[in-house]
Design an enzyme around this catalytic site. Structure first.
Site, mmCIF file in Angstrom:
data_model
loop_
_atom_site.group_PDB
_atom_site.id
_atom_site.type_symbol
_atom_site.label_atom_id
_atom_site.label_comp_id
_atom_site.label_asym_id
_atom_site.label_seq_id
_atom_site.Cartn_x
_atom_site.Cartn_y
_atom_site.Cartn_z
ATOM 1 C CG HIS A 1 33.155 53.546 56.642
ATOM 2 N ND1 HIS A 1 33.116 53.480 58.007
ATOM 3 C CD2 HIS A 1 32.317 54.534 56.290
ATOM 4 C CE1 HIS A 1 32.277 54.380 58.472
ATOM 5 N NE2 HIS A 1 31.777 55.039 57.447
ATOM 6 C CB CYS B 1 30.713 27.259 40.443
ATOM 7 S SG CYS B 1 29.983 28.087 39.035
#
Ligand SMILES: Cc1cc2nc3c(=O)[nH]c(=O)nc-3n(C[C@H](O)[C@H](O)[C@H](O)COP(=O)(O)O)c2cc1C
Length: 180
Positions: free
Chosen positions: A71, A156
């Protein structure tokens, strides 16, 4: 040519991120993709590894990672951070500065003086929710650039404001960035 850290969160619009990744790579950009675990349920890390030519990341605790500090390393080498699509959940994580997934950790480790962009995608009622709008306001005042969302039919199947910006518009927003 830029080093682009591309975060993909778990929206029904995830498949569009693959087209963006492909287009950026074809334009000679170095693209490192990081999927949230929810995104990895909708599209595969392998798909992004193939498109970008770099192993897509997902699990912060993957024992196969050469170093436990990805990270930091991936945030260091990137010129730009772009989150496409950005879910309501990930917007909250980014706005609150939480490291609840690898993408959240990377965003915290990313130099805030470099360009950071996000393209929200969600159901219109989620987008209109005051909590989401509050988080978006925090991100914009922290210096993030928002692309979209647009009015129309969402991935969606609902209609309203919340549809992710077109891939071409996101590509153009990245292309417009001056890399220092
Ligand atoms: C099929 C499906 C589609 C979804 N689409 C969206 C979406 O477009 N936007 C959104 O904010 N959440 C969406 N969700 C909900 C997120 O996946 C869920 O909130 C998840 O916790 C997000 O995690 P992440 O932000 O870490 O990726 C969807 C869930 C499912 C099962």
């Amino acid at each position: 040519m830029a080093h682009i850290l591309m975060g993909v969160s778990g929206s029904a619009a995830c498949f569009k991120a693959a087209a963006l990744c492909s287009q950026l790579t074809r334009e000679q950009h170095q693209v490192q993709v990081v999927l949230t675990p929810a995104a990895a349920q909708m599209v595969t890390p392998l798909q992004f590894s193939c498109l970008s030519g770099k192993a897509a990341l997902c699990d912060e605790f993957d024992p196969q990672h050469p170093s436990g500090m990805d990270h930091i390393a991936f945030a260091d080498e990137a010129d730009v951070l772009v989150v496409v699509p950005a879910t309501a959940n990930t917007l909250g994580i980014l706005a609150q500065g939480l490291a609840l997934h690898l993408l959240g950790s990377l965003a915290l480790a990313f130099d805030p003086s470099k360009p950071r962009l996000f393209a929200p995608a969600m159901h219109p009622r989620m987008w209109a929710n005051p909590a989401v709008q509050r988080n978006v306001g925090v991100l914009v005042s922290d210096g993030w650039q928002m692309i979209g969302p647009e009015e129309g039919s969402t991935a969606c199947g609902s209609v309203g404001l919340g549809r992710m910006a077109e891939v071409a518009a996101i590509f153009q927003a990245i292309a417009n960035i001056q890399i220092s």
